[in-house]
Design a protein around this motif. Structure first.
Motif, mmCIF file in Angstrom:
data_model
loop_
_atom_site.group_PDB
_atom_site.id
_atom_site.type_symbol
_atom_site.label_atom_id
_atom_site.label_comp_id
_atom_site.label_asym_id
_atom_site.label_seq_id
_atom_site.Cartn_x
_atom_site.Cartn_y
_atom_site.Cartn_z
ATOM 1 N N MET A 1 40.172 46.678 42.445
ATOM 2 C CA MET A 1 39.346 45.982 41.514
ATOM 3 C C MET A 1 39.426 44.662 41.746
ATOM 4 O O MET A 1 40.567 43.954 41.976
ATOM 5 N N PHE A 2 38.321 43.847 41.536
ATOM 6 C CA PHE A 2 38.388 42.132 41.120
ATOM 7 C C PHE A 2 39.711 41.919 40.376
ATOM 8 O O PHE A 2 40.269 40.901 40.941
ATOM 9 N N GLU A 3 39.949 42.271 39.288
ATOM 10 C CA GLU A 3 40.836 41.674 38.384
ATOM 11 C C GLU A 3 42.503 41.877 38.778
ATOM 12 O O GLU A 3 43.238 41.118 38.696
ATOM 13 N N GLN A 4 42.566 42.978 39.536
ATOM 14 C CA GLN A 4 43.693 43.338 40.131
ATOM 15 C C GLN A 4 44.127 42.420 41.203
ATOM 16 O O GLN A 4 45.280 42.096 41.527
ATOM 17 N N LYS A 5 43.025 42.162 42.014
ATOM 18 C CA LYS A 5 43.355 41.216 43.268
ATOM 19 C C LYS A 5 43.688 39.942 42.659
ATOM 20 O O LYS A 5 44.579 39.489 43.392
ATOM 21 N N VAL A 6 42.950 39.452 41.716
ATOM 22 C CA VAL A 6 42.949 38.156 41.133
ATOM 23 C C VAL A 6 44.512 38.257 40.624
ATOM 24 O O VAL A 6 45.570 37.124 40.813
ATOM 25 N N GLY A 7 44.924 39.361 39.870
ATOM 26 C CA GLY A 7 46.311 39.246 39.222
ATOM 27 C C GLY A 7 47.429 39.124 40.222
ATOM 28 O O GLY A 7 48.549 38.624 39.676
ATOM 29 N N ILE A 8 47.319 39.884 41.347
ATOM 30 C CA ILE A 8 48.298 39.670 42.090
ATOM 31 C C ILE A 8 48.563 38.404 42.714
ATOM 32 O O ILE A 8 49.715 37.979 42.814
ATOM 33 N N ILE A 9 47.466 37.631 42.897
ATOM 34 C CA ILE A 9 47.686 36.221 43.373
ATOM 35 C C ILE A 9 48.437 35.370 42.413
ATOM 36 O O ILE A 9 49.247 34.638 42.601
ATOM 37 N N VAL A 10 47.891 35.581 41.225
ATOM 38 C CA VAL A 10 48.479 34.898 40.116
ATOM 39 C C VAL A 10 49.823 35.197 39.657
ATOM 40 O O VAL A 10 50.561 34.099 39.498
ATOM 41 N N LYS A 114 33.742 60.779 34.534
ATOM 42 C CA LYS A 114 34.623 59.744 35.436
ATOM 43 C C LYS A 114 34.648 59.821 36.716
ATOM 44 O O LYS A 114 34.617 61.124 37.544
ATOM 45 N N LEU A 115 34.420 58.795 37.435
ATOM 46 C CA LEU A 115 34.219 58.809 39.133
ATOM 47 C C LEU A 115 35.431 58.063 39.602
ATOM 48 O O LEU A 115 36.228 57.277 38.944
ATOM 49 N N SER A 116 35.179 57.535 41.077
ATOM 50 C CA SER A 116 36.525 57.181 41.666
ATOM 51 C C SER A 116 36.616 55.633 41.787
ATOM 52 O O SER A 116 37.473 55.117 41.912
ATOM 53 N N ASN A 117 35.318 55.073 41.703
ATOM 54 C CA ASN A 117 35.289 53.659 41.845
ATOM 55 C C ASN A 117 33.849 53.116 41.226
ATOM 56 O O ASN A 117 33.019 53.805 41.020
ATOM 57 N N THR A 118 33.891 51.792 41.191
ATOM 58 C CA THR A 118 32.737 50.970 40.693
ATOM 59 C C THR A 118 31.332 51.221 41.406
ATOM 60 O O THR A 118 30.307 51.227 40.706
ATOM 61 N N ASP A 119 31.564 51.322 42.740
ATOM 62 C CA ASP A 119 30.358 51.658 43.504
ATOM 63 C C ASP A 119 29.653 52.869 43.184
ATOM 64 O O ASP A 119 28.332 52.897 43.084
ATOM 65 N N LYS A 120 30.432 53.780 42.923
ATOM 66 C CA LYS A 120 29.720 55.102 42.254
ATOM 67 C C LYS A 120 29.254 55.025 41.233
ATOM 68 O O LYS A 120 28.286 55.811 41.021
ATOM 69 N N LEU A 121 29.905 54.252 40.203
ATOM 70 C CA LEU A 121 29.323 54.201 38.564
ATOM 71 C C LEU A 121 27.731 53.667 38.983
ATOM 72 O O LEU A 121 27.021 54.208 38.467
ATOM 73 N N LEU A 122 27.736 52.468 39.715
ATOM 74 C CA LEU A 122 26.279 52.033 39.777
ATOM 75 C C LEU A 122 25.336 52.647 40.648
ATOM 76 O O LEU A 122 24.253 52.727 40.399
ATOM 77 N N ASN A 136 34.407 46.598 34.076
ATOM 78 C CA ASN A 136 34.741 44.998 33.976
ATOM 79 C C ASN A 136 33.820 44.161 34.689
ATOM 80 O O ASN A 136 33.088 44.655 35.546
ATOM 81 N N LYS A 137 33.229 42.886 33.894
ATOM 82 C CA LYS A 137 31.945 42.440 34.281
ATOM 83 C C LYS A 137 32.036 41.974 35.475
ATOM 84 O O LYS A 137 31.152 42.211 36.500
ATOM 85 N N MET A 138 32.974 41.307 36.162
ATOM 86 C CA MET A 138 33.173 40.569 37.352
ATOM 87 C C MET A 138 33.270 41.712 38.611
ATOM 88 O O MET A 138 32.494 41.551 39.647
ATOM 89 N N ASP A 139 33.696 42.717 38.146
ATOM 90 C CA ASP A 139 33.955 43.985 39.237
ATOM 91 C C ASP A 139 32.563 44.375 39.335
ATOM 92 O O ASP A 139 32.127 44.722 40.556
ATOM 93 N N GLY A 140 32.003 44.722 38.282
ATOM 94 C CA GLY A 140 30.557 45.189 38.302
ATOM 95 C C GLY A 140 29.407 44.073 38.965
ATOM 96 O O GLY A 140 28.657 44.780 39.992
ATOM 97 N N LEU A 141 29.547 43.180 38.905
ATOM 98 C CA LEU A 141 28.811 42.078 39.422
ATOM 99 C C LEU A 141 29.096 41.957 41.169
ATOM 100 O O LEU A 141 27.978 41.771 41.644
ATOM 101 N N ILE A 142 30.212 41.882 41.354
ATOM 102 C CA ILE A 142 30.625 41.857 42.711
ATOM 103 C C ILE A 142 29.961 43.219 43.550
ATOM 104 O O ILE A 142 29.542 43.196 44.709
ATOM 105 N N ALA A 143 30.076 44.338 42.723
ATOM 106 C CA ALA A 143 29.473 45.704 43.279
ATOM 107 C C ALA A 143 28.200 45.737 43.382
ATOM 108 O O ALA A 143 27.477 46.201 44.435
#
Length: 206
Positions: A1-10, A114-122, A136-143
């Motif tokens: 997910m977007f926030e996790q990838k950002v979190g790792i870098i930060v 409950k589903l496995s990822n954001t793509d499946k939600l959308l 999460n907003k950014m995760d959804g927008l990217i998907a």
């Protein structure tokens, strides 16, 4: 997910200021929780506040260093009335399995799948199998961009904002105050905001 990838870098930037390096394993949420709590890992990159209340072997670094926005995604043509979390109770929802912020806010609702990822939600929303995807907003927008559903699906304003915290296993207790001080110093100097912006741009470009 977007926030996790950002979190790792930060978080990597935070530890580098202590002269330390981190090695991050990307695992499914429940497995990560199990391995961190059992001491197989030294901690978790980022989790919400309530995570610490459920996992006594992990210590929350007091200062949050990022946040996520819980947001509703639904078919544009339906123009749903979603402006508060309580509005969601009347709809059939889909959330990502193991994600605490959406699990917490939907705990009292009756129709939640409950589903496995954001793509499946959308994809569920686009096919009419669910009314609202909550993520999460950014995760959804990217998907949406990835799936080319930008015109078909729209999003609400953020319904909740959750600060995100780094958690450290009790055996590494000596690191908690050190890491917290670095985060506070970076926050006060404005460096944290710069690192976050750079991390977000890096993840978006990938």
């Amino acid at each position: 997910m977007f926030e996790q990838k950002v979190g790792i870098i930060v978080l990597d930037a935070v530890y580098k200021r202590l002269g330390l390096s981190i090695d991050v394993n990307s695992l499914p949420a429940k497995r990560a929780q199990s391995e961190a709590s059992n001491g197989l890992l030294d901690g978790e990159v980022m989790r919400i506040w309530s995570y610490g209340e459920r996992n006594s072997q992990l210590i929350r670094v007091p200062t949050p260093y990022y946040s996520l926005n819980t947001t509703a995604f639904y078919l544009t043509e339906r123009d749903l009335a979603v402006s508060t979390l309580s509005d969601l109770a009347q709809y059939k929802l889909v959330i990502v399995r193991g994600v605490k912020h959406t699990a917490d806010v939907t705990a009292s609702f009756s129709e939640v799948e409950k589903l496995s990822n954001t793509d499946k939600l959308l994809e569920f929303v686009s096919r009419g199998r669910a009314d609202v995807a909550l993520t999460n907003k950014m995760d959804g927008l990217i998907a949406l961009e990835r799936l080319k559903l930008n015109e078909q699906i729209t999003s609400s304003e953020p319904l909740a904002v959750f600060p995100l915290y780094h958690y450290i296993h009790r055996r590494e207790f000596h690191l908690v105050k050190k890491v917290d001080k670095v985060i506070q110093d970076m926050l006060k100097s404005g460096e944290l905001a710069q690192v976050i912006e750079q991390a977000e741009q890096r993840v978006l470009s990938q």
